[in-house]
Design a protein around this motif. Structure first.
Motif, mmCIF file in Angstrom:
data_model
loop_
_atom_site.group_PDB
_atom_site.id
_atom_site.type_symbol
_atom_site.label_atom_id
_atom_site.label_comp_id
_atom_site.label_asym_id
_atom_site.label_seq_id
_atom_site.Cartn_x
_atom_site.Cartn_y
_atom_site.Cartn_z
ATOM 1 N N VAL A 162 0.831 -1.204 0.000
ATOM 2 C CA VAL A 162 0.000 0.000 0.000
ATOM 3 C C VAL A 162 0.865 1.254 0.000
ATOM 4 C CG1 VAL A 162 -1.842 1.258 1.193
ATOM 5 C CG2 VAL A 162 -1.856 -1.253 1.180
ATOM 6 N N VAL A 163 1.911 1.283 0.834
ATOM 7 C CA VAL A 163 2.799 2.444 0.944
ATOM 8 C C VAL A 163 4.232 1.968 0.789
ATOM 9 C CG1 VAL A 163 3.584 4.346 2.421
ATOM 10 C CG2 VAL A 163 1.203 3.580 2.547
ATOM 11 N N THR A 164 5.034 2.711 0.030
ATOM 12 C CA THR A 164 6.453 2.400 -0.095
ATOM 13 C C THR A 164 7.272 3.659 0.157
ATOM 14 O OG1 THR A 164 6.332 2.729 -2.492
ATOM 15 C CG2 THR A 164 6.184 0.467 -1.707
ATOM 16 N N GLY A 165 8.434 3.465 0.742
ATOM 17 C CA GLY A 165 9.332 4.583 0.999
ATOM 18 C C GLY A 165 10.767 4.150 0.801
ATOM 19 N N SER A 166 11.456 4.826 -0.085
ATOM 20 C CA SER A 166 12.839 4.508 -0.374
ATOM 21 C C SER A 166 13.674 5.780 -0.250
ATOM 22 C CB SER A 166 12.951 3.938 -1.794
ATOM 23 O OG SER A 166 14.286 3.635 -2.099
ATOM 24 N N ALA A 167 14.747 5.694 0.528
ATOM 25 C CA ALA A 167 15.649 6.841 0.740
ATOM 26 C C ALA A 167 14.875 8.053 1.266
ATOM 27 C CB ALA A 167 16.413 7.181 -0.534
ATOM 28 N N ILE A 168 14.127 7.827 2.342
ATOM 29 C CA ILE A 168 13.339 8.893 2.972
ATOM 30 C C ILE A 168 14.075 9.322 4.240
ATOM 31 C CG2 ILE A 168 11.100 9.522 3.949
ATOM 32 C CD1 ILE A 168 10.981 8.808 0.965
ATOM 33 N N SER A 169 14.322 10.626 4.372
ATOM 34 C CA SER A 169 15.135 11.154 5.471
ATOM 35 C C SER A 169 14.344 11.328 6.762
ATOM 36 C CB SER A 169 15.735 12.500 5.061
ATOM 37 O OG SER A 169 14.713 13.461 4.918
ATOM 38 N N SER A 170 15.072 11.593 7.824
ATOM 39 C CA SER A 170 14.488 11.716 9.158
ATOM 40 C C SER A 170 13.606 12.952 9.320
ATOM 41 C CB SER A 170 15.587 11.724 10.215
ATOM 42 O OG SER A 170 16.436 12.837 10.023
ATOM 43 N N SER A 171 13.603 13.863 8.376
ATOM 44 C CA SER A 171 12.752 15.050 8.473
ATOM 45 C C SER A 171 11.279 14.748 8.193
ATOM 46 C CB SER A 171 13.232 16.137 7.510
ATOM 47 O OG SER A 171 13.072 15.705 6.162
ATOM 48 N N VAL A 172 10.980 13.569 7.670
ATOM 49 C CA VAL A 172 9.619 13.201 7.265
ATOM 50 C C VAL A 172 8.859 12.590 8.437
ATOM 51 C CG1 VAL A 172 8.297 11.654 5.746
ATOM 52 C CG2 VAL A 172 10.268 12.909 4.857
ATOM 53 N N VAL A 173 7.558 12.919 8.510
ATOM 54 C CA VAL A 173 6.644 12.332 9.486
ATOM 55 C C VAL A 173 5.444 11.788 8.718
ATOM 56 C CG1 VAL A 173 5.102 12.798 11.433
ATOM 57 C CG2 VAL A 173 7.328 13.941 11.300
ATOM 58 N N VAL A 174 5.035 10.565 9.019
ATOM 59 C CA VAL A 174 3.791 10.009 8.506
ATOM 60 C C VAL A 174 2.947 9.730 9.737
ATOM 61 C CG1 VAL A 174 2.711 8.126 7.226
ATOM 62 C CG2 VAL A 174 4.891 9.060 6.454
ATOM 63 N N ASN A 175 1.767 10.391 9.823
ATOM 64 C CA ASN A 175 1.018 10.423 11.074
ATOM 65 C C ASN A 175 -0.487 10.408 10.801
ATOM 66 O OD1 ASN A 175 -0.446 11.710 13.329
ATOM 67 N ND2 ASN A 175 1.572 12.080 14.183
ATOM 68 N N GLY A 176 -1.208 9.607 11.588
ATOM 69 C CA GLY A 176 -2.657 9.662 11.596
ATOM 70 C C GLY A 176 -3.354 8.936 10.465
ATOM 71 N N LEU A 177 -2.788 7.824 10.007
ATOM 72 C CA LEU A 177 -3.363 7.072 8.889
ATOM 73 C C LEU A 177 -3.660 5.638 9.297
ATOM 74 C CD1 LEU A 177 -0.743 8.159 6.201
ATOM 75 C CD2 LEU A 177 -3.029 9.131 6.515
ATOM 76 N N THR A 178 -4.628 5.028 8.624
ATOM 77 C CA THR A 178 -4.882 3.599 8.721
ATOM 78 C C THR A 178 -4.493 2.993 7.386
ATOM 79 O OG1 THR A 178 -6.682 3.878 10.301
ATOM 80 C CG2 THR A 178 -6.634 1.817 9.062
ATOM 81 N N ILE A 179 -3.641 1.984 7.424
ATOM 82 C CA ILE A 179 -3.122 1.351 6.211
ATOM 83 C C ILE A 179 -3.657 -0.076 6.169
ATOM 84 C CG2 ILE A 179 -1.029 0.650 4.991
ATOM 85 C CD1 ILE A 179 0.343 3.053 6.497
ATOM 86 N N THR A 180 -4.381 -0.388 5.091
ATOM 87 C CA THR A 180 -5.128 -1.640 5.038
ATOM 88 C C THR A 180 -5.183 -2.223 3.631
ATOM 89 O OG1 THR A 180 -7.231 -2.656 5.731
ATOM 90 C CG2 THR A 180 -7.375 -0.548 4.612
ATOM 91 N N GLY A 181 -5.458 -3.509 3.558
ATOM 92 C CA GLY A 181 -5.749 -4.147 2.281
ATOM 93 C C GLY A 181 -4.565 -4.457 1.391
#
Length: 166
Positions: free
Chosen positions: A98-117
């Motif tokens: 559902v979600v992919t992240g490659s070479a993502i730095s520490s400045s990023v925040v992913v918050n308040g989501l439901t990941i499903t399916g």
């Protein structure tokens, strides 16, 4: 934007994406099982906003459920919020991740989501059906992983030097 995929495609480092309550899918093509929400380095994502938007103070992920779903063929068994409660509710062909992240730095925040399916049972890389990280060091906060299935790391796969803060 009405599509998180479009918002991610237009975003650049230093921006935040605020996502309103609802169900978002990485593609409208039910045959594109490789489709996922690809995180962008330097771009944080916050879910839990009222329908139509609102201020950060109005944000409440428990009330305004923001769902990222891999149910691209629209036939899974879901609850009232669009969440696959159990992997046995996955029917047909869903996104491998559902979600992919490659070479993502520490400045990023992913918050308040439901990941499903996410369903990566028959994917080329059988891990990370909910979220797959590769060399990513960002913050995962206030996330719910529900109804994802994979032989290895159904909810989350952390690979190749990834060191997220959870």
């Amino acid at each position: 934007f009405t599509s998180l995929t479009a918002a991610l495609g237009a975003a650049s480092s230093g921006q935040d994406i605020w996502v309103a309550a609802g169900v978002y899918k990485p593609t409208t093509n039910p045959l594109d099982r490789d489709a996922s929400f690809q995180l962008v380095d330097g771009v944080s994502i916050y879910g839990g906003f009222p329908p139509g938007g609102g201020t950060f103070a109005a944000r409440n992920p428990a009330t305004y459920v923001t769902v990222l779903s891999g149910d691209i063929d629209n036939n899974d068994t879901v609850d009232a919020n669009g969440v696959v409660a159990d992997p046995s509710g996955i029917v047909g062909a869903n996104s491998y991740r559902v979600v992919t992240g490659s070479a993502i730095s520490s400045s990023v925040v992913v918050n308040g989501l439901t990941i499903t399916g996410g369903s990566n049972v028959d994917g080329a890389t059988p891990s990370g059906a909910g979220m797959a990280l590769d060399g990513a060091d960002f913050a995962l906060q206030n996330l719910t992983f529900r109804g994802n299935v994979s032989p290895e790391g159904g909810a989350l796969s952390v690979e190749n030097g990834s060191s997220p803060t959870i």
